[in-house]
Design a protein around this motif. Structure first.
Motif, PDB file in Angstrom:
ATOM      1  N   MET A  52      43.089  -3.931 -83.972  1.00 41.04           N
ATOM      2  CA  MET A  52      42.588  -2.983 -84.964  1.00 41.04           C
ATOM      3  C   MET A  52      43.307  -3.260 -86.275  1.00 41.04           C
ATOM      4  SD  MET A  52      42.264   0.617 -82.889  1.00 41.04           S
ATOM      5  CE  MET A  52      41.197   1.386 -84.123  1.00 41.04           C
ATOM      6  N   ALA A  53      42.571  -3.150 -87.358  1.00 39.02           N
ATOM      7  CA  ALA A  53      43.151  -3.539 -88.642  1.00 39.02           C
ATOM      8  C   ALA A  53      42.627  -2.662 -89.774  1.00 39.02           C
ATOM      9  CB  ALA A  53      42.812  -4.999 -88.941  1.00 39.02           C
ATOM     10  N   TRP A  54      43.353  -2.699 -90.855  1.00 39.57           N
ATOM     11  CA  TRP A  54      42.947  -2.044 -92.097  1.00 39.57           C
ATOM     12  C   TRP A  54      42.689  -3.104 -93.167  1.00 39.57           C
ATOM     13  CZ3 TRP A  54      41.607   2.892 -92.470  1.00 39.57           C
ATOM     14  CH2 TRP A  54      42.108   3.796 -91.532  1.00 39.57           C
ATOM     15  N   PHE A  55      41.575  -2.936 -93.836  1.00 41.14           N
ATOM     16  CA  PHE A  55      41.235  -3.766 -94.979  1.00 41.14           C
ATOM     17  C   PHE A  55      40.972  -2.845 -96.160  1.00 41.14           C
ATOM     18  CE2 PHE A  55      40.619  -8.086 -93.352  1.00 41.14           C
ATOM     19  CZ  PHE A  55      40.706  -7.837 -91.985  1.00 41.14           C
ATOM     20  N   ARG A  56      41.004  -3.410 -97.347  1.00 42.71           N
ATOM     21  CA  ARG A  56      40.652  -2.628 -98.526  1.00 42.71           C
ATOM     22  C   ARG A  56      39.871  -3.511 -99.501  1.00 42.71           C
ATOM     23  NH1 ARG A  56      46.753  -1.925-101.081  1.00 42.71           N
ATOM     24  NH2 ARG A  56      47.014  -4.090-101.818  1.00 42.71           N
ATOM     25  N   GLN A  57      39.093  -2.833-100.313  1.00 42.21           N
ATOM     26  CA  GLN A  57      38.287  -3.553-101.298  1.00 42.21           C
ATOM     27  C   GLN A  57      38.200  -2.734-102.566  1.00 42.21           C
ATOM     28  OE1 GLN A  57      34.369  -4.681 -99.939  1.00 42.21           O
ATOM     29  NE2 GLN A  57      34.281  -6.345-101.415  1.00 42.21           N
ATOM     30  N   ALA A  58      38.649  -3.330-103.659  1.00 42.10           N
ATOM     31  CA  ALA A  58      38.549  -2.699-104.970  1.00 42.10           C
ATOM     32  C   ALA A  58      37.257  -3.184-105.628  1.00 42.10           C
ATOM     33  CB  ALA A  58      39.759  -3.061-105.816  1.00 42.10           C
ATOM     34  N   PRO A  59      36.714  -2.425-106.551  1.00 43.06           N
ATOM     35  CA  PRO A  59      35.477  -2.837-107.222  1.00 43.06           C
ATOM     36  C   PRO A  59      35.611  -4.216-107.854  1.00 43.06           C
ATOM     37  CG  PRO A  59      35.980  -0.567-107.748  1.00 43.06           C
ATOM     38  CD  PRO A  59      37.167  -1.105-106.991  1.00 43.06           C
ATOM     39  N   SER A  81      44.549   1.115-105.009  1.00 45.86           N
ATOM     40  CA  SER A  81      43.279   1.839-105.043  1.00 45.86           C
ATOM     41  C   SER A  81      42.158   0.978-104.477  1.00 45.86           C
ATOM     42  CB  SER A  81      42.942   2.248-106.479  1.00 45.86           C
ATOM     43  OG  SER A  81      43.873   3.170-106.973  1.00 45.86           O
ATOM     44  N   GLY A  82      41.225   1.630-103.817  1.00 48.16           N
ATOM     45  CA  GLY A  82      40.065   0.918-103.281  1.00 48.16           C
ATOM     46  C   GLY A  82      39.501   1.641-102.090  1.00 48.16           C
ATOM     47  N   MET A  83      38.454   1.065-101.552  1.00 46.84           N
ATOM     48  CA  MET A  83      37.867   1.585-100.317  1.00 46.84           C
ATOM     49  C   MET A  83      38.617   0.950 -99.156  1.00 46.84           C
ATOM     50  SD  MET A  83      35.520   3.655 -99.259  1.00 46.84           S
ATOM     51  CE  MET A  83      34.168   3.750-100.431  1.00 46.84           C
ATOM     52  N   TYR A  84      39.113   1.774 -98.272  1.00 48.31           N
ATOM     53  CA  TYR A  84      39.859   1.291 -97.122  1.00 48.31           C
ATOM     54  C   TYR A  84      38.977   1.334 -95.887  1.00 48.31           C
ATOM     55  CZ  TYR A  84      44.284   0.978 -99.579  1.00 48.31           C
ATOM     56  OH  TYR A  84      45.308   0.598-100.426  1.00 48.31           O
ATOM     57  N   TYR A  85      38.917   0.211 -95.199  1.00 50.16           N
ATOM     58  CA  TYR A  85      38.074   0.073 -94.027  1.00 50.16           C
ATOM     59  C   TYR A  85      38.907  -0.194 -92.773  1.00 50.16           C
ATOM     60  CZ  TYR A  85      34.310  -0.660 -97.417  1.00 50.16           C
ATOM     61  OH  TYR A  85      33.414  -0.529 -98.448  1.00 50.16           O
ATOM     62  N   CYS A  86      38.486   0.405 -91.705  1.00 54.44           N
ATOM     63  CA  CYS A  86      39.048   0.118 -90.392  1.00 54.44           C
ATOM     64  C   CYS A  86      38.167  -0.949 -89.740  1.00 54.44           C
ATOM     65  CB  CYS A  86      39.044   1.401 -89.558  1.00 54.44           C
ATOM     66  SG  CYS A  86      39.673   1.213 -87.884  1.00 54.44           S
ATOM     67  N   ALA A  87      38.800  -1.909 -89.093  1.00 56.16           N
ATOM     68  CA  ALA A  87      38.062  -2.981 -88.426  1.00 56.16           C
ATOM     69  C   ALA A  87      38.645  -3.205 -87.036  1.00 56.16           C
ATOM     70  CB  ALA A  87      38.137  -4.256 -89.248  1.00 56.16           C
ATOM     71  N   ALA A  88      37.836  -3.745 -86.139  1.00 52.39           N
ATOM     72  CA  ALA A  88      38.301  -3.933 -84.770  1.00 52.39           C
ATOM     73  C   ALA A  88      37.664  -5.143 -84.110  1.00 52.39           C
ATOM     74  CB  ALA A  88      38.017  -2.681 -83.949  1.00 52.39           C
ATOM     75  N   ASN A  89      38.417  -5.684 -83.175  1.00 51.89           N
ATOM     76  CA  ASN A  89      37.917  -6.738 -82.301  1.00 51.89           C
ATOM     77  C   ASN A  89      38.311  -6.324 -80.890  1.00 51.89           C
ATOM     78  OD1 ASN A  89      37.632  -9.101 -80.701  1.00 51.89           O
ATOM     79  ND2 ASN A  89      37.733 -10.352 -82.565  1.00 51.89           N
ATOM     80  N   SER A  90      37.325  -6.084 -80.050  1.00 48.19           N
ATOM     81  CA  SER A  90      37.622  -5.566 -78.716  1.00 48.19           C
ATOM     82  C   SER A  90      38.076  -6.654 -77.753  1.00 48.19           C
ATOM     83  CB  SER A  90      36.388  -4.859 -78.141  1.00 48.19           C
ATOM     84  OG  SER A  90      35.303  -5.762 -78.047  1.00 48.19           O
ATOM     85  N   ALA A  91      37.828  -7.935 -78.102  1.00 49.11           N
ATOM     86  CA  ALA A  91      38.047  -9.014 -77.146  1.00 49.11           C
ATOM     87  C   ALA A  91      39.365  -9.759 -77.317  1.00 49.11           C
ATOM     88  CB  ALA A  91      36.897 -10.009 -77.229  1.00 49.11           C
ATOM     89  N   TRP A  92      39.765 -10.027 -78.542  1.00 45.79           N
ATOM     90  CA  TRP A  92      40.972 -10.832 -78.742  1.00 45.79           C
ATOM     91  C   TRP A  92      41.618 -10.484 -80.074  1.00 45.79           C
ATOM     92  CZ3 TRP A  92      40.065 -13.797 -83.101  1.00 45.79           C
ATOM     93  CH2 TRP A  92      38.727 -14.047 -83.418  1.00 45.79           C
ATOM     94  N   CYS A  93      42.861 -10.964 -80.241  1.00 46.74           N
ATOM     95  CA  CYS A  93      43.603 -10.621 -81.449  1.00 46.74           C
ATOM     96  C   CYS A  93      44.576 -11.728 -81.818  1.00 46.74           C
ATOM     97  CB  CYS A  93      44.360  -9.310 -81.247  1.00 46.74           C
ATOM     98  SG  CYS A  93      45.111  -8.663 -82.762  1.00 46.74           S
ATOM     99  N   ASP A 139      33.572  -5.436 -85.839  1.00 45.35           N
ATOM    100  CA  ASP A 139      33.256  -4.013 -85.938  1.00 45.35           C
ATOM    101  C   ASP A 139      33.956  -3.400 -87.135  1.00 45.35           C
ATOM    102  OD1 ASP A 139      33.651  -3.731 -82.358  1.00 45.35           O
ATOM    103  OD2 ASP A 139      31.914  -4.347 -83.541  1.00 45.35           O
ATOM    104  N   TRP A 140      33.224  -2.565 -87.862  1.00 41.04           N
ATOM    105  CA  TRP A 140      33.748  -1.984 -89.091  1.00 41.04           C
ATOM    106  C   TRP A 140      33.360  -0.517 -89.216  1.00 41.04           C
ATOM    107  CZ3 TRP A 140      36.721  -4.641 -92.679  1.00 41.04           C
ATOM    108  CH2 TRP A 140      36.855  -6.010 -92.434  1.00 41.04           C
ATOM    109  N   GLY A 141      34.264   0.260 -89.812  1.00 41.93           N
ATOM    110  CA  GLY A 141      33.934   1.617 -90.177  1.00 41.93           C
ATOM    111  C   GLY A 141      33.271   1.653 -91.540  1.00 41.93           C
ATOM    112  N   ARG A 142      32.920   2.859 -91.980  1.00 41.08           N
ATOM    113  CA  ARG A 142      32.235   3.003 -93.266  1.00 41.08           C
ATOM    114  C   ARG A 142      33.197   3.073 -94.445  1.00 41.08           C
ATOM    115  NH1 ARG A 142      26.984   6.929 -92.419  1.00 41.08           N
ATOM    116  NH2 ARG A 142      25.980   5.669 -90.822  1.00 41.08           N
TER     117      ARG A 142
END
Length: 122
Positions: A32-39, A88-100, A111-114
């Motif tokens: 599970m991870a956190w990503f972010r994206q600024a405009p 600052s930015g939109m922070y997204y949660c991401a996941a990989n159920s199989a491997w890391c 897999d990504w959240g909104r």
């Protein structure tokens, strides 16, 4: 399904914590991870945690951010301190159920959240 919460507005130097609730993963989540994206910018990895509790942080947040998972491994947290305008930015949660591989590359995560917005004012 991944659902983020906890975003908001904060002044520079302040703190904020984000949560990501995972549901529907019968066999758990390897990564599970956190990503972010600024405009106008590319999505960048912030922090990642595997199911063993190993973590990796981006250089830009090292020393200011902690990533944790609850015991059930279904909720991911991101605790951020000493926030800067560049956080600052939109922070997204991401996941990989199989491997890391503890990667901060978005292509490793199917897999990504909104997302949840974080705004840090000067």
């Amino acid at each position: 399904q991944l659902a983020e919460s906890g975003g908001g507005s904060v002044q520079a130097g302040g703190s904020l914590s984000l949560s990501c609730q995972a549901s529907g993963y019968t066999y758990g989540l390897a990564c599970m991870a956190w990503f972010r994206q600024a405009p106008g910018k590319e999505r960048e990895g912030v922090a990642v945690s595997n199911s063993d509790g190993d973590t990796r942080l981006a250089d830009s947040v090292e020393g200011r951010v902690t990533i944790t998972r609850d015991k059930a491994k279904t909720t991911l947290y991101l605790h951020m301190n000493s926030l800067e305008s560049s956080d600052s930015g939109m922070y997204y949660c991401a996941a990989n159920s199989a491997w890391c591989l503890l990667a901060l590359n978005p292509t490793h995560y199917p897999d990504w959240g909104r997302g949840t917005q974080v705004t840090v004012s000067p």
